[in-house]
Design a protein around this motif. Structure first.
Motif, PDB file in Angstrom:
ATOM      1  N   VAL A  43      43.652  40.888  39.648  1.00 35.46           N
ATOM      2  CA  VAL A  43      43.451  39.595  38.980  1.00 35.46           C
ATOM      3  C   VAL A  43      44.631  38.666  39.298  1.00 35.46           C
ATOM      4  O   VAL A  43      44.449  37.478  39.572  1.00 35.46           O
ATOM      5  CB  VAL A  43      43.297  39.784  37.452  1.00 35.46           C
ATOM      6  CG1 VAL A  43      43.273  38.440  36.730  1.00 35.46           C
ATOM      7  CG2 VAL A  43      42.033  40.582  37.139  1.00 35.46           C
ATOM      8  N   LEU A  44      45.851  39.238  39.275  1.00 32.62           N
ATOM      9  CA  LEU A  44      47.039  38.443  39.627  1.00 32.62           C
ATOM     10  C   LEU A  44      47.046  38.115  41.116  1.00 32.62           C
ATOM     11  O   LEU A  44      47.457  37.032  41.522  1.00 32.62           O
ATOM     12  CB  LEU A  44      48.324  39.204  39.289  1.00 32.62           C
ATOM     13  CG  LEU A  44      48.722  39.332  37.829  1.00 32.62           C
ATOM     14  CD1 LEU A  44      50.084  39.995  37.725  1.00 32.62           C
ATOM     15  CD2 LEU A  44      48.756  37.968  37.147  1.00 32.62           C
TER      16      LEU A  44
ATOM     17  N   GLY B  86      44.612  37.520  42.845  1.00 32.88           N
ATOM     18  CA  GLY B  86      43.587  36.527  43.126  1.00 32.88           C
ATOM     19  C   GLY B  86      42.404  37.068  43.906  1.00 32.88           C
ATOM     20  O   GLY B  86      41.560  36.313  44.373  1.00 32.88           O
TER      21      GLY B  86
ATOM     22  N   LEU C 178      38.641  38.633  36.144  1.00 39.45           N
ATOM     23  CA  LEU C 178      38.654  39.553  34.995  1.00 39.45           C
ATOM     24  C   LEU C 178      37.279  40.193  34.806  1.00 39.45           C
ATOM     25  O   LEU C 178      37.175  41.373  34.493  1.00 39.45           O
ATOM     26  CB  LEU C 178      39.073  38.808  33.723  1.00 39.45           C
ATOM     27  CG  LEU C 178      40.574  38.520  33.578  1.00 39.45           C
ATOM     28  CD1 LEU C 178      40.825  37.560  32.412  1.00 39.45           C
ATOM     29  CD2 LEU C 178      41.360  39.813  33.378  1.00 39.45           C
TER      30      LEU C 178
END
Lengths: 406, 109
Positions: free
Chosen positions: A341-342, A344, A348
């Motif tokens: 998620v971080l 990219g 989520l």
């Protein structure tokens, strides 16, 4: 998914034999009994205390009659305070095979180990012949916990678990989240999600109890490192842990060992009642995992940022890692990388789906990473609780009413 | 509030008025939110909050779709939202004094 149907109607996704020591003095003998079967679902659990404790007894009874458990061997020294006869009766009444060994009467260490191993061998053979049945998502009870959290936990792994929880609850499954002490500041929001106003009051009270308890212990939750990591307020920090609960309505408030009476989302209050008596509510993550399992959870979703590696006796633990650095360092120990998620590369919602897939895989007999690596941690210590009031479980009335109508 | 925003920002809930940074944003970088382009004065580390809209003093700060505190100053679109411009509305033991104390003299950098 497949599992084993128990006489009480619940289904297990594992068919474990538990070997339980009833005092620390019986720990070695119990562990030796399990060793030849360390990879064959023979798990070691136990209570170390010599003095009887109602909470510990209740926990041991719930764990020994857990849906993932097919048979039980109790190992007593002989003179400890634990009520072994009552536990043996309860396990027997649940329809499971159970044997009690008493070291002082069974000829000491070596002889008791030999007797125990012979019992396990026979029991394992019987359990391995038991037929499996279909298990539906709605029959799962899934718990969640976070440990070794980092700044990313609250924005990747925890909200992703929340999305998986929302899907599970929508399918009729039972989901349990916990640690009111980490939810200080979220009680207003939690209360707004309760299915009745009376339950909302109980939730608010349980968080107030946790705040008082931790204050007595001298533990504030908000630390300098939190602000350095971008968190500004206590309620914001708590929201990061709270995000695991997703956005479903909250159907009830339970305490360790209580069985949720229906599907839906339940809050587990792990903070003892009454004055502070036995120290920290839970001395490490595994104590909370054991409490979730005692509530009937057949599997546990564990989020971590720093990289916890633990599993548990009885129920498999699925690891969701909050960041790719830790995931890459400990890839063998992690089931899902929410760090994407971080990065990219995933949303989520997509990671939530990956978690749901991991749940289905493990509930179908696939091994979670910690399970594959042989993790079977277990902790049970002294605590004391009052029973929950009727307002905490509104769905038990609904269920009773529906049953009456049928 | 449907809008386009910088890929380094993460929106946790559609009701939120803050984003969370998913990567470091260097000083001098341009940040784009809903067609606005803002120059970032000081570097922003991952995990920090950036205003998704203009926020007035006293307004609720929403993250995860939940109230996590109130603005104590005017916050412009793209500003970092932290101890300088928001506060906890929770029980005093856990709030501003302690947080201010913890972060005093420390600026976001």
């Amino acid at each position: 998914m497949k599992g084993w149907e128990r006489p009480d109607g619940r289904k297990g996704i594992r068919n474990v034999i538990v070997v339980a020591y009833l005092v620390e003095c019986a720990h070695h003998v119990a562990r030796e009994i399990t060793i030849p079967w360390r990879d064959q679902d023979v798990h070691l659990i136990g209570f170390p205390g010599c003095y009887a404790n109602q909470y510990a007894y209740n926990m041991m009874e719930r764990l020994s009659t857990h849906p993932n458990v097919g048979g039980v061997v109790l190992v007593s020294l002989g003179c400890e305070g634990f009520n072994k006869r009552s536990l043996q009766r309860a396990v027997s009444a649940s329809g499971r095979p159970v044997e009690t060994l008493i070291i002082q009467g069974d000829g000491g260490t070596r002889s008791t180990i030999e007797k125990g191993r012979a019992i396990v061998e026979k029991m394992r053979a019987v359990l391995d012949e038991q037929p499996t049945v279909h298990v539906d998502l709605s029959e799962l009870v899934v718990g969640t916990i976070c440990g070794g959290s980092d700044g990313a936990s609250g924005i990747t792994a925890n909200p992703a678990v929340g999305r998986a929880f929302d899907s599970l609850v929508a399918e009729g499954a039972t989901c349990v989240f916990e640690e009111t002490g980490e939810l200080i500041g979220c009680e207003g929001h939690m209360a707004s999600r309760a299915i009745t106003v009376e339950l909302a009051d109980e939730i608010t009270r349980s968080v107030g109890k946790a705040a008082r308890y931790y204050e007595t212990l001298g533990h504030g939750s908000f630390a300098p490192g939190n602000a350095e990591g971008g968190l500004t307020t206590q309620e914001e920090k708590s929201m990061g842990a709270y995000a695991k609960s997703g956005s479903s309505q909250i159907s009830g408030l339970i305490k360790p060992g209580d069985q949720p009476p229906s599907g839906g989302l339940f809050l587990l209050d792990v903070v003892p009642d009454g004055e502070v008596r036995f120290g920290f509510p839970n001395i490490a993550d595994n104590a909370e995992i054991v409490e979730l399992i005692a509530c009937g959870c057949q599997l546990i979703i564990f989020t971590t940022g720093r990289g916890s590696v633990v599993g548990s006796a009885i129920s498999p633990v699925i690891k969701v890692c909050s960041n790719s650095d830790t995931y890459n360092r400990l890839a063998e120990d992690m089931d899902v990388n929410a760090g994407t998620v971080l990065d990219g590369t995933r949303t989520l919602d997509e990671v939530g789906k990956e978690i749901l897939d991991a749940v289905t895989f493990v509930a179908s007999g696939g091994k979670s990473r910690s399970e594959e690596l042989g993790h079977q941690e277990f902790i049970l210590t002294y605590k004391s609780f009052e029973p929950v009031g009727p307002a905490c479980l509104p769905t038990s009335r609904i269920t009773a009413h529906h049953k009456a109508a049928e | 509030m449907t809008d386009q925003y910088d890929a380094r920002l993460l929106l946790l809930h559609p009701d939120d008025n803050v984003f969370v940074t998913r990567a470091k944003i260097a000083a001098g970088d341009s940040l784009s939110i809903a067609g606005n382009h803002m120059a970032v004065a000081a570097a922003i580390l991952p995990g920090f909050k950036v205003a998704r809209t203009s926020i007035r003093p006293g307004d609720s700060i929403k993250k995860y779709g939940a109230h996590i505190g109130s603005a104590t100053a005017h916050i412009s679109l793209g500003d970092v939202v932290h101890t300088d411009n928001m506060k906890s509305d929770y029980i005093p033991t856990y709030t501003e004094e302690k947080i201010t104390e913890y972060t005093s003299g420390r600026k976001i950098s």
